[in-house]
Design a protein around this motif. Structure first.
Motif, PDB file in Angstrom:
ATOM      1  N   UNK A  68      10.939 -57.065 -25.805  1.00 17.78           N
ATOM      2  CA  UNK A  68      10.719 -58.374 -25.201  1.00 17.78           C
ATOM      3  C   UNK A  68      11.306 -58.463 -23.802  1.00 17.78           C
ATOM      4  N   UNK A  69      12.391 -57.787 -23.522  1.00 15.05           N
ATOM      5  CA  UNK A  69      12.953 -57.872 -22.174  1.00 15.05           C
ATOM      6  C   UNK A  69      12.017 -57.224 -21.162  1.00 15.05           C
ATOM      7  N   UNK A  70      11.258 -56.206 -21.589  1.00  9.73           N
ATOM      8  CA  UNK A  70      10.270 -55.602 -20.704  1.00  9.73           C
ATOM      9  C   UNK A  70       9.146 -56.571 -20.393  1.00  9.73           C
ATOM     10  N   UNK A  71       8.695 -57.317 -21.401  1.00 10.72           N
ATOM     11  CA  UNK A  71       7.661 -58.315 -21.174  1.00 10.72           C
ATOM     12  C   UNK A  71       8.160 -59.416 -20.240  1.00 10.72           C
ATOM     13  N   UNK A  80      -2.353 -60.504 -16.680  1.00  9.29           N
ATOM     14  CA  UNK A  80      -1.765 -60.377 -18.021  1.00  9.29           C
ATOM     15  C   UNK A  80      -0.696 -61.428 -18.273  1.00  9.29           C
ATOM     16  N   UNK A  81      -0.514 -62.360 -17.337  1.00  5.25           N
ATOM     17  CA  UNK A  81       0.593 -63.311 -17.455  1.00  5.25           C
ATOM     18  C   UNK A  81       0.486 -64.163 -18.715  1.00  5.25           C
ATOM     19  N   UNK A 132      -6.907 -56.456 -20.078  1.00 10.01           N
ATOM     20  CA  UNK A 132      -7.068 -55.775 -21.367  1.00 10.01           C
ATOM     21  C   UNK A 132      -5.768 -55.114 -21.821  1.00 10.01           C
ATOM     22  N   UNK A 133      -4.971 -54.612 -20.887  1.00  8.35           N
ATOM     23  CA  UNK A 133      -3.662 -54.072 -21.272  1.00  8.35           C
ATOM     24  C   UNK A 133      -2.792 -55.195 -21.821  1.00  8.35           C
ATOM     25  N   UNK A 134      -2.844 -56.363 -21.193  1.00  9.80           N
ATOM     26  CA  UNK A 134      -2.084 -57.500 -21.710  1.00  9.80           C
ATOM     27  C   UNK A 134      -2.468 -57.843 -23.134  1.00  9.80           C
ATOM     28  N   UNK A 135      -3.735 -57.687 -23.460  1.00  7.78           N
ATOM     29  CA  UNK A 135      -4.189 -57.994 -24.819  1.00  7.78           C
ATOM     30  C   UNK A 135      -3.555 -57.084 -25.857  1.00  7.78           C
ATOM     31  N   UNK A 136      -3.091 -55.906 -25.427  1.00  6.21           N
ATOM     32  CA  UNK A 136      -2.486 -54.967 -26.384  1.00  6.21           C
ATOM     33  C   UNK A 136      -1.078 -55.395 -26.811  1.00  6.21           C
ATOM     34  N   UNK A 137      -0.507 -56.351 -26.110  1.00  9.28           N
ATOM     35  CA  UNK A 137       0.843 -56.812 -26.453  1.00  9.28           C
ATOM     36  C   UNK A 137       0.900 -57.461 -27.833  1.00  9.28           C
ATOM     37  N   UNK A 138      -0.247 -57.834 -28.360  1.00 10.23           N
ATOM     38  CA  UNK A 138      -0.285 -58.510 -29.657  1.00 10.23           C
ATOM     39  C   UNK A 138      -0.774 -57.581 -30.766  1.00 10.23           C
ATOM     40  N   UNK A 139      -0.935 -56.300 -30.456  1.00  6.92           N
ATOM     41  CA  UNK A 139      -1.399 -55.351 -31.463  1.00  6.92           C
ATOM     42  C   UNK A 139      -0.271 -55.038 -32.444  1.00  6.92           C
ATOM     43  N   UNK A 140      -0.606 -54.828 -33.718  1.00  8.52           N
ATOM     44  CA  UNK A 140       0.453 -54.519 -34.695  1.00  8.52           C
ATOM     45  C   UNK A 140       1.102 -53.151 -34.491  1.00  8.52           C
ATOM     46  N   UNK A 181       5.527 -51.206 -20.866  1.00  4.09           N
ATOM     47  CA  UNK A 181       6.019 -50.293 -19.836  1.00  4.09           C
ATOM     48  C   UNK A 181       5.091 -50.259 -18.636  1.00  4.09           C
ATOM     49  N   UNK A 182       3.795 -50.313 -18.888  1.00  2.00           N
ATOM     50  CA  UNK A 182       2.818 -50.320 -17.804  1.00  2.00           C
ATOM     51  C   UNK A 182       2.935 -51.600 -16.979  1.00  2.00           C
ATOM     52  N   UNK A 183       3.019 -52.740 -17.650  1.00  2.00           N
ATOM     53  CA  UNK A 183       3.024 -54.021 -16.948  1.00  2.00           C
ATOM     54  C   UNK A 183       4.304 -54.236 -16.153  1.00  2.00           C
ATOM     55  N   UNK A 184       5.387 -53.634 -16.578  1.00  6.63           N
ATOM     56  CA  UNK A 184       6.661 -53.788 -15.869  1.00  6.63           C
ATOM     57  C   UNK A 184       6.568 -53.378 -14.404  1.00  6.63           C
ATOM     58  N   UNK A 185       5.743 -52.400 -14.080  1.00  4.85           N
ATOM     59  CA  UNK A 185       5.703 -51.826 -12.734  1.00  4.85           C
ATOM     60  C   UNK A 185       4.646 -52.458 -11.837  1.00  4.85           C
ATOM     61  N   UNK A 186       3.946 -53.458 -12.320  1.00  9.90           N
ATOM     62  CA  UNK A 186       2.815 -53.972 -11.559  1.00  9.90           C
ATOM     63  C   UNK A 186       3.176 -55.085 -10.584  1.00  9.90           C
ATOM     64  N   UNK A 187       4.260 -55.798 -10.809  1.00  8.33           N
ATOM     65  CA  UNK A 187       4.636 -56.929  -9.972  1.00  8.33           C
ATOM     66  C   UNK A 187       3.441 -57.888  -9.858  1.00  8.33           C
TER      67      UNK A 187
END
Length: 738
Positions: free
Chosen positions: A439-442, A371-372, A341-349, A359-365
């Motif tokens: 985008x570099x964070x993604x 969310x891939x 669900x956090x991944x789904x927020x990447x497409x929010x306006x 920022x959250x996904x960056x630390x999850x490895x």
């Protein structure tokens, strides 16, 4: 105004930066008619007179004047001064720091005495706060409840006043601050707790305003965490939905201020940006306090976050992401649906929501895998960007931030409306503001998740002038597909200048080349190895040698350089040379003596560990060094014991001697558990007596390296690695039992 200020010998007093002769100007600045001057003065008070929460003799001398300013209705921004006084007087000594138990010659005596005197001085004048709960200025009314709860010497009187004021107060955030202060009094004074918990429970059911009901429920949970109702999740989610549907629209911005070059000004602007466009920004702090009360009820906390992530309100979804960041960092759990669900927020306006998700996904490895697909979709169709201050390229340098995190936390309580808590909510302003990673964070999140779709995007990023260095360190989990990146990495390494900044520029590239096994870059690696300047020379050499070791026999051309560095004065360089030489040639003739020379009485712990790790990597071929490793098992340094035991097992297979040392280290230092577990997994059935230790770790909910109030970018990854290794160790032990 400020009567008697000239009679104080300020030059004889001190603050964080020396003599306090500048304090009168700061105090007068707090009373200025100019908003920028007031903010600059307040920044100076936090930065020098109350630096990082410290109390100096000049701080004590300021207290009467600060109380005078607070009492004068003509002074503007008095709410900020009330918060400053609350911070100065509200520091509670730990049991170990009680003043009457400290020796006056102890270095902690003067600071403890200053804290105690500050609390006493402000408490003596704290009746001024009684009148402030009905002050015409809502910012003053917002700050006063926490001051009363923290500083007034008659808590029952303060409690009665706060509850009475709640019946007439109409400002939403001030009402929430009143409830938070009631909760603080209950926590600080056990004799008032039972009555207050009952009152909070009544308010949570009876209040008409859903925000007030949520605040009461949160404070009740905080004061009585063992009595949190089982239906807390539907109760809270229902209140959040009621708040959302009853909201009148985004909160109107306050009076605009000119920007000031101060830490407080920056924090104020960040808080205002965070709240902009949101009808109820104060729900974040309420939920943060509730999560703290729920503590290890991880399933309930995940259920709350999932409900928020499904909310139509983007602000609720953003809050859920920040809250989950704290949860997943401390507690193990089933986070797959949360991550999806956090991944789904990447497409929010809404850009703030996308930033929070990235920022959250960056630390999850590896935990970021659900969310891939969303990350890959987010990255499709354009070149990668560059994160601010984290790039590697021709103009790359190193730098550091200014100001202190603690001062920022204090400053975060000033200059804007604060989540309706008045500083008494329980966990402070922790909004998690970060630079926009974009985008570099993604891409970083996708690469750290080990998704090979990151490889062509990394290739594109390597064509850019600057590359975020974390992307280079993320290449080690991408497998054989990352080999295509080697030519690009080689070219970039060839462009690095051999100057004083060589390590900062070359080390990430060397790491990436080792990760992708880019052996064609041996000439470029040798250029760096041979051309290392005096600045951090050993660091550069070690990094280059580690890369050559990863190349194995393909690094034959570098053998003379490796052999020449076996006798280096630095243990890290010499042992790295030994590893590289062993990988390239497999001849132990010169290697074992070169390593054993660091296993001697008087060797530093770091030098011993470097040699032991190198011998462990060589394994049974280095069996002759077992006797040299034995003394390390009884060393005072835990890491020397761990490295020696692991190396001894790997070279000799001696379980009887090494297993007790490893298990003792497991209990002594949780940060040694990954290394110990790896060794136990290698031992397999021979380590069967460690089964209970492994099983206990696998059933723990709290991450082994969790730290309250602090975190590292790899903490989650290391804990997940521990769990993976523990499962592998247990499987091998169980197979050996049948």
């Amino acid at each position: 105004m400020l009567t008697g200020i000239e009679e104080v010998d300020w030059a004889s007093l001190g603050h964080a930066y020396g003599p306090a002769d500048d304090v009168p100007e700061l105090l007068r600045g707090l009373a200025s008619a100019d908003p920028a001057e007031r903010e600059t003065a307040l920044d100076g008070m936090y930065g020098a007179v109350h630096h990082q929460g410290d109390v100096y003799d000049s701080t004590l001398a300021c207290i009467p004047f600060l109380l005078e300013l607070v009492a004068d209705p003509a002074v503007q921004d008095r709410g900020c001064i009330v918060e400053l006084l609350t911070s100065i007087g509200g520091i509670e000594l730990d049991d170990d720091d009680e003043l009457d138990e400290l020796d006056p010659d102890d270095g902690e005596f003067i600071p403890a005495a200053n804290y105690a005197m500050a609390a006493a001085a402000i408490a003596a004048g704290s009746d001024v706060f009684l009148g402030l709960v009905s002050d015409p200025d809502p910012e003053v009314r917002l700050a006063a409840p926490c001051a009363l709860a923290s500083l007034h010497p008659e808590p029952a009187r303060a409690l009665t006043l706060l509850r009475e004021r709640l019946t007439v107060e109409r400002d939403t955030e001030v009402r929430l601050a009143l409830v938070a202060a009631v909760g603080r009094i209950a926590l600080r004074h056990a004799s008032l707790r039972a009555e207050t918990v009952d009152w909070l429970g009544w308010l949570a059911r009876a209040a008409q305003d859903p925000g007030l009901r949520l605040a009461a429920l949160t404070q009740r949970a905080r004061c009585a965490p063992a009595d949190i109702p089982d239906d807390i999740v539907p109760w809270v989610t229902g209140l959040l939905e009621e708040i959302r549907t009853s909201a009148q629209g985004p909160v109107a911005p306050g009076t605009e201020r000119a920007a000031t070059p101060t830490l407080i000004g920056q924090v104020r602007e960040l808080l205002e940006e965070h709240a902009a466009g949101r009808p109820a920004p104060w729900t974040e702090e309420l939920l943060r306090t509730l999560h703290a009360a729920l503590d290890d009820r991880v399933d309930d906390r995940i259920a709350l976050i999932l409900a928020q992530l499904r909310s139509p309100d983007w602000g609720q979804r953003s809050d859920a992401i920040w809250l989950c960041g704290g949860l997943i960092r401390i507690w193990r759990g089933r986070y797959e649906e949360v991550v999806r669900l956090v991944g789904a927020q990447l497409h929010d306006p809404e850009p703030r929501l996308r930033e929070a998700a990235t920022s959250f996904l960056e630390r999850l490895f590896e935990l970021g895998a659900p969310a891939a697909d969303a990350l890959a979709a987010r990255l499709a169709g354009g070149p990668t960007g560059v994160g601010p201050g984290q790039a590697l390229g021709p103009a790359q340098g190193t730098g550091s931030g200014s100001g202190s995190a603690k001062q920022a936390g204090q400053a975060g309580q000033t200059g804007s409306r604060k989540a309706g808590q008045g500083g008494c909510g329980g966990s402070g302003p922790q909004h998690g503001f970060v630079g926009r990673s974009g985008r570099d964070g993604a891409l970083l999140a996708l690469a750290r998740a080990g998704d090979t779709r990151a490889v062509p995007l990394l290739a594109r990023a390597l064509e850019e002038r600057e590359v975020r260095r974390e992307l280079l360190y993320a290449m080690d989990g991408l497998g054989p597909s990352a080999a295509m990146l080697a030519p690009l990495l080689r070219r970039r390494l060839a462009e690095v200048e051999l100057d004083e900044r060589l390590y900062d520029r070359a080390a990430p590239l060397l790491y990436a080349l080792a990760a992708v096994r880019g052996a064609q870059a041996v000439p470029e690696v040798l250029r760096v190895l041979r051309g290392a300047p005096s600045n951090r020379r050993d660091w550069v050499r070690e990094a280059a040698l580690r890369t050559l070791a990863a190349f194995g026999p393909a690094a034959q051309k570098a053998v003379p350089d490796m052999r020449g560095l076996l006798t280096a004065e630095s243990a890290t360089v010499a042992t790295a040379a030994a590893r590289a030489l062993w990988a390239a040639e497999g001849d132990l003739g010169e290697i074992l003596p070169a390593l054993e020379r660091w296993l001697r009485p008087g060797a530093s712990g770091a030098d011993w560990c470097s040699a032991a790790q190198a011998l462990g990597e060589i394994g049974p071929a280095a069996a002759s060094t077992a006797s040299a490793l034995l003394p390390g098992l009884g060393a005072r340094d835990l890491w020397v014991r761990v490295r020696s035991a692991a190396a001894l097992w790997r070279v000799s297979g001696d379980t009887a001697t090494t297993l007790p040392v490893l298990l003792a280290a497991w209990e002594e230092n949780r940060h040694a558990r990954v290394d110990v577990a790896e060794c136990l997994a290698e031992m397999g059935p021979a380590a069967s007596e460690a089964q209970l230790v492994i099983l206990t770790e696998l059933t723990r909910r709290r991450r082994h390296n969790a730290r309250e109030g602090a975190s590292g970018s790899h903490d989650i990854h290391l804990d997940e690695k521990l769990l993976t290794v523990c499962r592998a160790a247990l499987a091998r032990m169980e197979r050996g039992a049948f």
